[in-house]
Write a protein that holds these residues in place. Structure first.
Motif, PDB file in Angstrom:
ATOM      1  N   ASP A 127       0.860  -1.182   0.000  1.00  9.43           N
ATOM      2  CA  ASP A 127       0.000   0.000   0.000  1.00  9.43           C
ATOM      3  C   ASP A 127       0.895   1.230   0.000  1.00  9.43           C
ATOM      4  N   LEU A 128       1.290   1.671  -1.191  1.00  8.42           N
ATOM      5  CA  LEU A 128       2.254   2.758  -1.292  1.00  8.42           C
ATOM      6  C   LEU A 128       1.749   4.068  -0.713  1.00  8.42           C
ATOM      7  N   PRO A 129       0.504   4.499  -0.969  1.00  2.20           N
ATOM      8  CA  PRO A 129       0.058   5.766  -0.371  1.00  2.20           C
ATOM      9  C   PRO A 129       0.147   5.770   1.153  1.00  2.20           C
ATOM     10  N   ALA A 130      -0.297   4.682   1.803  1.00  2.00           N
ATOM     11  CA  ALA A 130      -0.229   4.620   3.272  1.00  2.00           C
ATOM     12  C   ALA A 130       1.218   4.568   3.738  1.00  2.00           C
ATOM     13  N   TYR A 131       2.044   3.778   3.049  1.00  2.00           N
ATOM     14  CA  TYR A 131       3.464   3.680   3.388  1.00  2.00           C
ATOM     15  C   TYR A 131       4.119   5.052   3.314  1.00  2.00           C
ATOM     16  N   PHE A 132       3.849   5.768   2.241  1.00  2.00           N
ATOM     17  CA  PHE A 132       4.498   7.063   2.039  1.00  2.00           C
ATOM     18  C   PHE A 132       4.090   8.056   3.117  1.00  2.00           C
ATOM     19  N   ALA A 133       2.792   8.076   3.458  1.00  2.00           N
ATOM     20  CA  ALA A 133       2.323   9.004   4.493  1.00  2.00           C
ATOM     21  C   ALA A 133       3.004   8.727   5.824  1.00  2.00           C
ATOM     22  N   LEU A 134       3.150   7.461   6.186  1.00  2.00           N
ATOM     23  CA  LEU A 134       3.806   7.098   7.449  1.00  2.00           C
ATOM     24  C   LEU A 134       5.294   7.390   7.382  1.00  2.00           C
ATOM     25  N   ASN A 135       5.891   7.144   6.227  1.00  2.00           N
ATOM     26  CA  ASN A 135       7.312   7.450   6.019  1.00  2.00           C
ATOM     27  C   ASN A 135       7.585   8.924   6.290  1.00  2.00           C
ATOM     28  N   GLN A 136       6.742   9.783   5.733  1.00  2.00           N
ATOM     29  CA  GLN A 136       6.910  11.213   5.924  1.00  2.00           C
ATOM     30  C   GLN A 136       6.734  11.610   7.385  1.00  2.00           C
ATOM     31  N   LYS A 137       5.806  10.961   8.087  1.00  2.00           N
ATOM     32  CA  LYS A 137       5.604  11.254   9.505  1.00  2.00           C
ATOM     33  C   LYS A 137       6.848  10.894  10.318  1.00  2.00           C
ATOM     34  N   ILE A 138       7.517   9.809   9.961  1.00  2.00           N
ATOM     35  CA  ILE A 138       8.735   9.407  10.670  1.00  2.00           C
ATOM     36  C   ILE A 138       9.823  10.448  10.483  1.00  2.00           C
ATOM     37  N   HIS A 139      10.044  10.852   9.250  1.00  2.00           N
ATOM     38  CA  HIS A 139      11.089  11.851   8.999  1.00  2.00           C
ATOM     39  C   HIS A 139      10.766  13.169   9.694  1.00  2.00           C
ATOM     40  N   LEU A 140       9.500  13.575   9.659  1.00  2.00           N
ATOM     41  CA  LEU A 140       9.108  14.814  10.326  1.00  2.00           C
ATOM     42  C   LEU A 140       9.264  14.706  11.843  1.00  2.00           C
ATOM     43  N   ALA A 141       8.995  13.524  12.399  1.00  2.00           N
ATOM     44  CA  ALA A 141       9.146  13.331  13.846  1.00  2.00           C
ATOM     45  C   ALA A 141      10.602  13.446  14.267  1.00  2.00           C
ATOM     46  N   ILE A 142      11.508  12.941  13.443  1.00  2.00           N
ATOM     47  CA  ILE A 142      12.937  13.054  13.747  1.00  2.00           C
ATOM     48  C   ILE A 142      13.366  14.516  13.697  1.00  2.00           C
ATOM     49  N   VAL A 143      12.883  15.238  12.673  1.00  2.00           N
ATOM     50  CA  VAL A 143      13.211  16.666  12.565  1.00  2.00           C
ATOM     51  C   VAL A 143      12.657  17.425  13.774  1.00  2.00           C
TER      52      VAL A 143
END
Length: 223
Positions: A127-143
């Motif tokens: 599920d690429l759309p869901a994967y991508f949204a969660l991926n972005q949340k991880i990077h934003l959380a680290i920032v």
């Protein structure tokens, strides 16, 4: 895919903006394509005015280009644009990773762990759309855990320009790039759990450069 708006999840402006951003990031229109305003208005059930306001925001984010008296088109990035943007993003994420390891709380790490497991589940479902949204949340959380407002603002500015490119990079099938990205995220989580700042910094930089290679390959295969 766009759907008619319900008006139940916040302001109409926000609904249009979120829906249109997702529509463009997921590649429903090719690079350089004109934005079909009339069709989008009919699909979402909105008038031209709020749609054009959303397009102005997306232009500021770097996803579209406004054309004087001729509407808007999808922003197209050439090879040099992609190389330079990923170099900058790699540096920003590397710095964010090092600073995050100095400031992150146990609760924040637990939150990122949960996002990671949810992302892995999306990966297994393909599920690429869901994967991508969660991926972005991880990077934003680290920032966010870096506790540096200037870094966060600079990152947000460049990240919005690259959302569509990063999404396409995950669609690149060369040697299962998506699987490689998932394994890189496992290393990111492990380094973060150990608060190994320099190690995480290096992993994040390489992660972005690998994504740059995938994005350039995708661009070459989809001129």
């Amino acid at each position: 895919m766009l759907v008619p708006l319900t008006g139940t999840s916040g302001s109409l402006h926000d609904e249009i903006l979120v829906g249109l951003r997702r529509y463009l990031v997921e590649g429903n229109l090719p690079d350089g394509a004109r934005i079909p305003e009339r069709l989008l208005c009919e699909t979402m059930g909105v008038s031209r005015t709020p749609l054009r306001e959303a397009l102005k925001v997306l232009a500021a984010e770097g996803l579209v280009e406004l054309l004087p008296n001729r509407g808007a088109r999808v922003r197209a990035f050439d090879e040099n644009d992609i190389r330079e943007l990923f170099e900058v993003m790699g540096g920003l994420e590397a710095l964010a990773g090092r600073l995050a390891c100095e400031h992150i709380t146990d609760a924040e790490i637990a939150g990122i762990e949960q996002l990671h497991y949810d992302m892995y589940a999306s990966y297994m479902r393909r599920d690429l759309p869901a994967y991508f949204a969660l991926n972005q949340k991880i990077h934003l959380a680290i920032v966010a855990a870096a506790r540096n407002a200037i870094l966060a603002n600079t990152y947000a500015n460049f990240s919005s320009r690259l959302q569509r490119v990063r999404y396409n990079a995950n669609r690149e099938n060369h040697k299962d790039r998506w699987g490689e990205a998932m394994r890189e995220h496992e290393h990111i989580l492990e380094a973060l759990q150990r608060r190994a700042g320099l190690e995480l910094s290096d992993i994040l930089f390489r992660h972005l450069q690998n994504k740059r290679v995938a994005a350039l390959r995708y661009l070459g295969n989809h001129p």
